[in-house]
Design a protein around this motif. Structure first.
Motif, PDB file in Angstrom:
ATOM      1  N   GLU A 953       1.786   3.297   7.253  1.00  0.00           N
ATOM      2  CA  GLU A 953       1.876   4.705   6.893  1.00  0.00           C
ATOM      3  C   GLU A 953       1.485   4.839   5.430  1.00  0.00           C
ATOM      4  OE1 GLU A 953       5.520   6.756   8.192  1.00  0.00           O
ATOM      5  OE2 GLU A 953       5.576   7.569   6.163  1.00  0.00           O
ATOM      6  N   LEU A 954       0.640   5.819   5.116  1.00  0.00           N
ATOM      7  CA  LEU A 954       0.187   6.027   3.742  1.00  0.00           C
ATOM      8  C   LEU A 954       0.095   7.524   3.520  1.00  0.00           C
ATOM      9  CD1 LEU A 954      -1.146   5.016   1.063  1.00  0.00           C
ATOM     10  CD2 LEU A 954      -3.316   5.023   2.292  1.00  0.00           C
ATOM     11  N   LYS A 955       1.022   8.074   2.751  1.00  0.00           N
ATOM     12  CA  LYS A 955       0.957   9.519   2.593  1.00  0.00           C
ATOM     13  C   LYS A 955       1.452   9.954   1.223  1.00  0.00           C
ATOM     14  CE  LYS A 955       5.424  10.542   4.736  1.00  0.00           C
ATOM     15  NZ  LYS A 955       6.102  11.002   5.933  1.00  0.00           N
ATOM     16  N   ARG A 956       1.061  11.177   0.877  1.00  0.00           N
ATOM     17  CA  ARG A 956       1.432  11.760  -0.390  1.00  0.00           C
ATOM     18  C   ARG A 956       2.887  12.171  -0.364  1.00  0.00           C
ATOM     19  NH1 ARG A 956      -2.231  14.365  -4.441  1.00  0.00           N
ATOM     20  NH2 ARG A 956      -0.682  14.905  -5.984  1.00  0.00           N
ATOM     21  N   GLY A 957       3.582  12.039  -1.511  1.00  0.00           N
ATOM     22  CA  GLY A 957       4.963  12.486  -1.553  1.00  0.00           C
ATOM     23  C   GLY A 957       5.874  11.479  -2.230  1.00  0.00           C
ATOM     24  N   LYS A 958       7.181  11.735  -2.122  1.00  0.00           N
ATOM     25  CA  LYS A 958       8.163  10.929  -2.822  1.00  0.00           C
ATOM     26  C   LYS A 958       9.366  10.773  -1.915  1.00  0.00           C
ATOM     27  CE  LYS A 958       9.450  10.514  -7.650  1.00  0.00           C
ATOM     28  NZ  LYS A 958       9.352  11.117  -8.976  1.00  0.00           N
ATOM     29  N   ASP A 959       9.975   9.615  -1.905  1.00  0.00           N
ATOM     30  CA  ASP A 959      11.159   9.398  -1.084  1.00  0.00           C
ATOM     31  C   ASP A 959      12.116   8.531  -1.889  1.00  0.00           C
ATOM     32  OD1 ASP A 959      13.136   8.501   0.607  1.00  0.00           O
ATOM     33  OD2 ASP A 959      11.779   8.236   2.326  1.00  0.00           O
ATOM     34  N   GLY A 960      13.259   9.100  -2.230  1.00  0.00           N
ATOM     35  CA  GLY A 960      14.225   8.407  -3.082  1.00  0.00           C
ATOM     36  C   GLY A 960      14.766   7.116  -2.493  1.00  0.00           C
ATOM     37  N   HIS A 961      14.644   6.930  -1.198  1.00  0.00           N
ATOM     38  CA  HIS A 961      15.156   5.714  -0.571  1.00  0.00           C
ATOM     39  C   HIS A 961      14.188   4.564  -0.683  1.00  0.00           C
ATOM     40  CE1 HIS A 961      18.466   8.011   0.977  1.00  0.00           C
ATOM     41  NE2 HIS A 961      17.630   8.882   1.546  1.00  0.00           N
ATOM     42  N   MET A 962      12.966   4.857  -1.092  1.00  0.00           N
ATOM     43  CA  MET A 962      11.960   3.796  -1.166  1.00  0.00           C
ATOM     44  C   MET A 962      11.931   3.217  -2.574  1.00  0.00           C
ATOM     45  SD  MET A 962       9.040   5.682   1.090  1.00  0.00           S
ATOM     46  CE  MET A 962       7.792   4.421   1.040  1.00  0.00           C
ATOM     47  N   TYR A 963      11.336   2.019  -2.663  1.00  0.00           N
ATOM     48  CA  TYR A 963      11.184   1.348  -3.955  1.00  0.00           C
ATOM     49  C   TYR A 963       9.968   1.930  -4.645  1.00  0.00           C
ATOM     50  CZ  TYR A 963      10.006  -2.355  -7.268  1.00  0.00           C
ATOM     51  OH  TYR A 963       9.682  -3.051  -8.391  1.00  0.00           O
ATOM     52  N   GLY A 964      10.187   2.635  -5.744  1.00  0.00           N
ATOM     53  CA  GLY A 964       9.059   3.311  -6.369  1.00  0.00           C
ATOM     54  C   GLY A 964       8.864   2.941  -7.828  1.00  0.00           C
ATOM     55  N   ARG A 965       7.625   3.058  -8.270  1.00  0.00           N
ATOM     56  CA  ARG A 965       7.298   2.786  -9.681  1.00  0.00           C
ATOM     57  C   ARG A 965       6.161   3.683 -10.122  1.00  0.00           C
ATOM     58  NH1 ARG A 965       6.703  -3.399 -11.478  1.00  0.00           N
ATOM     59  NH2 ARG A 965       6.222  -2.269 -13.390  1.00  0.00           N
ATOM     60  N   SER A 966       6.182   4.051 -11.416  1.00  0.00           N
ATOM     61  CA  SER A 966       5.051   4.794 -11.978  1.00  0.00           C
ATOM     62  C   SER A 966       4.102   3.816 -12.652  1.00  0.00           C
ATOM     63  CB  SER A 966       5.554   5.802 -13.012  1.00  0.00           C
ATOM     64  OG  SER A 966       6.325   6.774 -12.348  1.00  0.00           O
ATOM     65  N   TRP A 967       2.810   4.027 -12.395  1.00  0.00           N
ATOM     66  CA  TRP A 967       1.806   3.100 -12.953  1.00  0.00           C
ATOM     67  C   TRP A 967       0.818   3.859 -13.791  1.00  0.00           C
ATOM     68  CZ3 TRP A 967       2.504  -2.003 -12.172  1.00  0.00           C
ATOM     69  CH2 TRP A 967       3.277  -2.417 -11.079  1.00  0.00           C
ATOM     70  N   LYS A 968       0.278   3.180 -14.769  1.00  0.00           N
ATOM     71  CA  LYS A 968      -0.825   3.703 -15.558  1.00  0.00           C
ATOM     72  C   LYS A 968      -2.063   2.923 -15.114  1.00  0.00           C
ATOM     73  CE  LYS A 968      -1.500   6.346 -19.370  1.00  0.00           C
ATOM     74  NZ  LYS A 968      -1.050   7.742 -19.417  1.00  0.00           N
ATOM     75  N   ILE A 969      -2.988   3.627 -14.462  1.00  0.00           N
ATOM     76  CA  ILE A 969      -4.216   2.950 -14.053  1.00  0.00           C
ATOM     77  C   ILE A 969      -5.356   3.569 -14.830  1.00  0.00           C
ATOM     78  CG2 ILE A 969      -5.796   2.455 -12.159  1.00  0.00           C
ATOM     79  CD1 ILE A 969      -3.388   2.499 -10.290  1.00  0.00           C
ATOM     80  N   GLY A 970      -5.923   2.797 -15.733  1.00  0.00           N
ATOM     81  CA  GLY A 970      -6.870   3.379 -16.667  1.00  0.00           C
ATOM     82  C   GLY A 970      -6.117   4.412 -17.491  1.00  0.00           C
ATOM     83  N   ASP A 971      -6.603   5.682 -17.493  1.00  0.00           N
ATOM     84  CA  ASP A 971      -5.854   6.714 -18.217  1.00  0.00           C
ATOM     85  C   ASP A 971      -5.159   7.671 -17.269  1.00  0.00           C
ATOM     86  OD1 ASP A 971      -8.137   7.686 -17.207  1.00  0.00           O
ATOM     87  OD2 ASP A 971      -8.909   8.522 -19.107  1.00  0.00           O
ATOM     88  N   ARG A 972      -5.002   7.253 -16.000  1.00  0.00           N
ATOM     89  CA  ARG A 972      -4.351   8.126 -15.017  1.00  0.00           C
ATOM     90  C   ARG A 972      -2.941   7.633 -14.693  1.00  0.00           C
ATOM     91  NH1 ARG A 972      -9.217  10.267 -12.731  1.00  0.00           N
ATOM     92  NH2 ARG A 972     -10.903   8.827 -13.240  1.00  0.00           N
ATOM     93  N   ASP A 973      -2.064   8.593 -14.346  1.00  0.00           N
ATOM     94  CA  ASP A 973      -0.711   8.239 -13.911  1.00  0.00           C
ATOM     95  C   ASP A 973      -0.662   8.247 -12.395  1.00  0.00           C
ATOM     96  OD1 ASP A 973       0.567   8.024 -16.465  1.00  0.00           O
ATOM     97  OD2 ASP A 973       0.247  10.202 -16.643  1.00  0.00           O
ATOM     98  N   VAL A 974      -0.143   7.178 -11.826  1.00  0.00           N
ATOM     99  CA  VAL A 974      -0.009   7.093 -10.371  1.00  0.00           C
ATOM    100  C   VAL A 974       1.407   6.624 -10.058  1.00  0.00           C
ATOM    101  CG1 VAL A 974      -0.887   6.044  -8.249  1.00  0.00           C
ATOM    102  CG2 VAL A 974      -2.440   6.493 -10.163  1.00  0.00           C
ATOM    103  N   TYR A 975       2.047   7.342  -9.145  1.00  0.00           N
ATOM    104  CA  TYR A 975       3.374   6.915  -8.690  1.00  0.00           C
ATOM    105  C   TYR A 975       3.228   6.320  -7.301  1.00  0.00           C
ATOM    106  CZ  TYR A 975       8.085   7.100  -6.785  1.00  0.00           C
ATOM    107  OH  TYR A 975       9.264   6.771  -6.191  1.00  0.00           O
ATOM    108  N   ILE A 976       3.802   5.117  -7.119  1.00  0.00           N
ATOM    109  CA  ILE A 976       3.708   4.469  -5.801  1.00  0.00           C
ATOM    110  C   ILE A 976       5.112   4.063  -5.373  1.00  0.00           C
ATOM    111  CG2 ILE A 976       2.735   2.528  -4.483  1.00  0.00           C
ATOM    112  CD1 ILE A 976       0.519   2.353  -6.609  1.00  0.00           C
ATOM    113  N   ALA A 977       5.413   4.264  -4.099  1.00  0.00           N
ATOM    114  CA  ALA A 977       6.686   3.805  -3.540  1.00  0.00           C
ATOM    115  C   ALA A 977       6.405   3.097  -2.220  1.00  0.00           C
ATOM    116  CB  ALA A 977       7.614   5.004  -3.308  1.00  0.00           C
TER     117      ALA A 977
END
Length: 981
Positions: A953-977
């Motif tokens: 499963e790969l989808k946009r959004g946020k889920d507090g129960h998942m393991y998440g981190r904010s990343w800096k990729i180049g000059d962009r911010d990406v949040y992945i959980a």
RNA sequence: GGGCUCGUAGCUUAGGCUGGUUGGAGCGCUCGGCUGAUAACCGAGAGGUCCGGAGUUCAAAUCUCCGCGGGCCCA
């Protein structure tokens, strides 16, 4: 039931692993079986140089043990029958000295007072005091040798064989009695070994006197120089050099003029300012045979002429007068010179260093204390030309500090000089490693060989088996216990040592008188030199065994044994059998400390080997010793470098761990049905080709005893070829979830390479290879890697052209990475194309075959090949060599940037999987938040991302129960959980 | 004192026999990169009087000689 492999820890504890393997070998009798399995095959004969177990084993001993082991394991795996029997050297002065120290005894007299019986009992006990430590260290380091049934030099069987051999020598008239000038401590009443002498040199000041000897035929004096006035009492001759120029000079001494003879070259120094006039010049040989008036009339001279001038090449013009005073009782060259010219002998000094009654005015006086008196006498009689002081280094007893005397003692000799030609001829048949020893240190030694002073006036040793008749003086050498019993008039003890043997009286066949044994024991080097036959109790038993095991194919010890055991073996064997006792001899270097200084107890720089075993393990130590350099070079021992050798073992382990991990997941079954190598892909064919090339190189190197070359070749293969290239390049082939032909090829290839590596490395790293082999093998295969045959190269699997192509591609990849680095573009960022330009069409063809590798490694969509350099802009150029250049297109478009972003995201997801310690096969869900551009990229590579990260499963959004981190990729911010499904 | 042997980057070393592009590599150090087997790896950088001196040669880390230092053996 499909084969399944045992799971492994990624981080391996080598020390624990080794302990398990030791227990396994014990349980399974693996060593014994490895030998027995080859019974009936061609033998490879080894003789263990017996150590003395009256001290702890140190790193140098460990080095010889592992060098022996690697060769013997290798030969065993090559199919030879290689029985190995341990031995212990148990006699000799070093043993006695240790016991003396413990008992607080200093002199031979004190030992006799203490009792020889008890003294020898303690010696016998002491030589096995550290046996347990020796056995433990030997086992722990993995040296396979039979220690349950060792040969021991003090046993009656061993002694009997030694006696037999000495009788052979005696029968040939090679055993004789003579004098030997030895360094002697007058207080301890003991001769010292050269080793003991060497540790006792001190700088001291001695008198330096010039003495006039009046010629009988002439009114002239010979002017001689000495620093030991007391030896003048024993003067027998004067020596001059035959070829140098001597002069007769008139010299002014106070008011009178003397006529002196001395070497022209010494005139100025010796006459020290005295006025002189040369009246004649001649060569030294003109003085030969001239008689002179003795200085003293005390000496009782026997056995030949005296008081003549002799010529000798050893006379030096570096100091003195060129006229040397000769006293055969007090100097080795003096003794030899007198013996060879039939001059007489006199010994006016007793064993406590005091003048005997032959010299009434000095009777009972210690020689060094007599110097002043003697100088005074010479002065009174007007024959002291000059007196000075002289600073030089002189040996003292290391034990009691007394000045040593060089002193002629009666001694038994083996006439090695008469065997010189045979020794040299037998040496011709021996291969020496390193080769320079053959004609260098060892060959030179044989060229100038001296008779072997065999006897020792000591207690703990093989008794010299010569009996002498009290009445008629006849000598008889006893060659066996049986013979001893037949001729003895008294009981023969079971223990053949002193003091018991001294009680055995024989009947003289000549005159019927009583024969008593001489008091000496024999040099323990003769004991160990007899090992080839005495270990078999030859010729009383095991004659076939002996014949099969003589001469030895291989021996190895440290280089200090050149004139020790390597020589005593050759000497005994030449005297008895006139054959070389070994055909190959490997001389090893020494272990020095980190500063390059010899390790010794007194310096306190000896490394504790048990600490190494407990911290690093035996394999790591062995690998360090094997790779440190050529076996004959000294090793500067560095514990840090041992730790480094574990790095190699880790890489080997990780290659295996990688295989095991996926083989378990995929339930890979080895040997299901082997896919022919030519059907497999080029990476497989390449690594198999490399492997077979390396096998050939390794075998060649070991056969030359270049153990370090063999080990380094293997290390390079494992690290560079297998781990960093083959496995890295092939990883993805193992990850594909479904069954496939290509995956099967990869598994089979990696399995075969690992199995072959275990066998190749087994002689070097017996523990870890055994452990890995135990897990990899199936029931069809031998139950120990050490029961396997050593691999041999399969020529048909070697594809030189493919190896060549691959090494060129590796160079191109390196060049491409440099180009990226120069352009500041990371490898994760895909690029559109790379151009390989090469003016050599042949080379270009080789690259063409492996273009896929280049494309993947350089992360480009296309690889183009051309003969001419392209003139395109936007390319960065790197030259590989004269004919070969690489041009990397550094232009980025939107598609490439998107793909680069996606790769970055995949990489972060993989990192997060690892952080959660997820199983490799676990499926996950991914949620993300990002800007529109990134989202577009993710969407267009959705399938790729899911496949790479096992996401369902790969989808946009946020889920507090998942393991998440904010990343800096180049000059962009990406949040992945992520979370496990 | 003699014989043999070794001396290359901070450390471990390849090359030396058979002289010939810019003397390779590993560890360590600095910077950058890569990474789902790896405390691994890749790229760049700093770091060398090839122990010193003389000789042979067009050319010496390499051959020769003399020193210095470590080691071993012998005196």
């Amino acid at each position: 039931m499909p084969q399944s492999f045992r799971k492994e820890e990624q981080r391996v504890d080598f020390v624990r692993l080794e302990e398990h393997i030791l227990a396994l070998w014990d349980r399974e009798h693996t060593f014994e079986r490895s030998v027995e399995q080859r019974r009936g095959r061609e033998p490879f004969v080894f003789v263990e140089g017996p150590p003395t177990a009256n001290g702890l084993p140190h790193p140098g001993h460990i080095l010889t043990r592992v060098m022996k082991d690697v060769i013997l394991r290798y030969k065993t795996m090559r199919g030879f029958y290689v029985p190995r029997r341990a031995g212990w050297d148990t006699h000799g002065l070093p043993v006695e000295i240790e016991v003396e120290k413990e008992l607080g005894l200093n002199t031979k007299g004190e030992i006799e007072q203490f009792g020889v019986e008890e003294f020898n009992r303690r010696c016998r006990e002491s030589v096995f005091r550290y046996e347990k430590e020796w056995v433990n260290a030997t086992k722990r380091v993995g040296f396979w040798i039979d220690m349950n049934n060792p040969y021991i030099t003090f046993t009656s069987d061993y002694i009997e064989s030694v006696w037999w051999s000495l009788k052979e020598i005696w029968k040939r008239g090679l055993l004789y009695r003579g004098h030997k000038v030895v360094p002697f401590c007058p207080r301890c009443e003991t001769a010292l070994s050269t080793h003991e002498v060497a540790q006792g040199y001190q700088d001291v000041e001695d008198p330096s006197i010039y003495v006039k000897f009046r010629l009988k035929s002439d009114s002239a004096f010979m002017l001689a120089w000495t620093t030991t006035p007391w030896t003048l009492i024993g003067n027998i001759a004067l020596a001059v050099h035959p070829g140098h120029t001597y002069v007769k000079v008139r010299v002014r001494e106070d008011e009178q003029w003397d006529i002196l003879i001395l070497a022209e070259a010494r005139l100025d120094d010796a006459l020290n300012g005295h006025e002189y006039e040369v009246i004649d010049r001649f060569r030294g040989e003109a003085l030969e045979g001239m008689e002179y008036v003795p200085l003293f009339e005390y000496a009782n001279i026997t056995g030949g002429a005296a008081h003549k001038v002799l010529t000798a090449d050893f006379v030096s013009l570096d100091e003195g007068t060129g006229v040397v005073h000769i006293a055969p009782a007090f100097g080795e060259v003096d003794y030899e010179l007198c013996r060879s010219r039939n001059m007489g002998f006199t010994q006016p000094v007793d064993s406590k260093g005091r003048f005997t009654e032959e010299v009434p005015p000095l009777r009972g006086i210690f020689v060094k204390d007599a110097d002043k008196r003697i100088i005074e006498w010479l002065r009174e009689r007007g024959i002291l030309f000059r007196e000075a002081r002289y600073l030089h280094s002189y040996p003292f007893c290391w034990r009691c500090g007394s000045p040593l005397l060089y002193y002629a003692r009666e001694s038994w000799f083996i006439a090695m000089k008469s065997l010189r030609e045979s020794l040299i001829a037998n040496n011709e048949k021996i291969n020496w490693y390193p080769g320079n020893l053959k004609y260098g240190r060892f060959g030179n030694f044989l060229e100038n060989i001296e008779d072997w002073a065999l006897s020792r006036e000591r207690f703990w040793g093989t008794p010299l088996n010569v009996w002498v008749c009290n009445s008629c003086g006849a000598e008889y050498c006893v060659g066996s216990v049986h013979e001893l019993r037949e001729r003895a008039v008294s009981d023969v003890p079971d223990d053949l040592h002193r003091p018991y043997i001294d009680q055995v009286v024989l009947r003289c066949e000549n005159c019927g008188g009583e024969m008593k044994r001489v008091r000496e024991v024999i040099d323990c080097w003769y004991d160990s030199g007899s090992a080839p036959f005495a270990q078999w109790h030859y010729p009383f038993e095991n004659t076939d065994e002996f014949r099969r095991n003589f001469p030895a194919d291989f021996i190895t010890e440290a280089v200090d044994q050149t004139r020790g055991w390597f020589y005593s073996l050759l000497a005994v064997s030449t005297a008895i059998f006139n054959e070389p006792p070994y055909l190959n001899v490997l001389s090893l270097g020494h272990i020095l400390d980190e500063q390059g200084v010899k390790m010794s107890k007194s310096r306190g720089n000896v490394v504790d080997i048990n600490r190494i075993f407990n911290n690093d393990g035996a394999d790591a130590l062995r690998w360090y010793l094997f790779t440190a350099g050529p076996p004959h070079d000294d090793i500067r021992f560095s514990e840090r470098d041992i730790t480094r050798s574990k790095k190699f073992m880790n890489t080997f382990w990780n290659s295996y761990f990688f295989f095991i991990t996926y083989a378990i997941i995929d339930r890979f079954i080895p040997h299901k049905e082997a896919i022919p190598v030519d059907k497999r892909n080029y990476m497989d064919r390449w690594v198999i080709s490399r492997l077979n090339t390396v096998i050939g190189e390794v075998i060649e190197a070991i056969e030359r005893f270049d153990v370090h070359v063999a080990a380094r070749r293997l290390e390079e293969f494992v690290v560079n070829d297998l781990s960093n290239w083959y496995i890295r390049r092939s990883r993805r082939r193992f990850w594909i979830p479904e069954e496939s032909f290509d995956k099967e090829c990869a598994y089979q290839t990696l399995y075969e390479v690992l199995m072959t590596l275990c066998k190749l490395l087994a002689p070097f790293l017996p523990f870890i290879t055994e452990h890995i082999y135990q897990n990899l093998r199936d029931t069809e295969q031998p139950d120990s890697v050490h029961l396997c045959d050593y691999p041999t190269p399969v020529e048909s699997l070697i594809d030189a052209e493919l190896e060549d192509s691959m090494s060129m591609v590796v160079k191109l990849v390196e060049a491409g990475r440099r180009a990226r680095s120069d352009a500041g573009i990371k490898i994760r960022q895909p690029l559109s194309d790379v151009v390989i330009a090469c003016s050599d069409a042949d080379k270009l063809t080789k690259v063409r075959n492996l273009m896929d590798v280049l494309r993947d490694e350089l992360n480009v969509r296309a690889v183009r090949l051309c003969v001419e350099h392209p003139a395109a802009t936007g390319y960065i150029r790197v030259d590989v060599d004269d004919t070969l250049s690489l041009f990397l297109n550094t232009q980025l478009d939107k598609g490439l940037i998107a793909e680069g972003l996606v790769r970055d995201i995949v990489r972060r997801v993989q990192g997060m999987r690892k952080e959660l310690d997820l199983d490799y096969t676990a499926e996950i869900r991914i949620m993300y938040e990002c800007d529109a551009e990134v989202e577009e990229a993710i969407e267009s590579f959705r399938d790729y991302i899911c496949a790479e990260t096992l996401a369902v499963e790969l989808k946009r959004g946020k889920d507090g129960h998942m393991y998440g981190r904010s990343w800096k990729i180049g000059d962009r911010d990406v949040y992945i959980a992520i979370s496990e499904r």
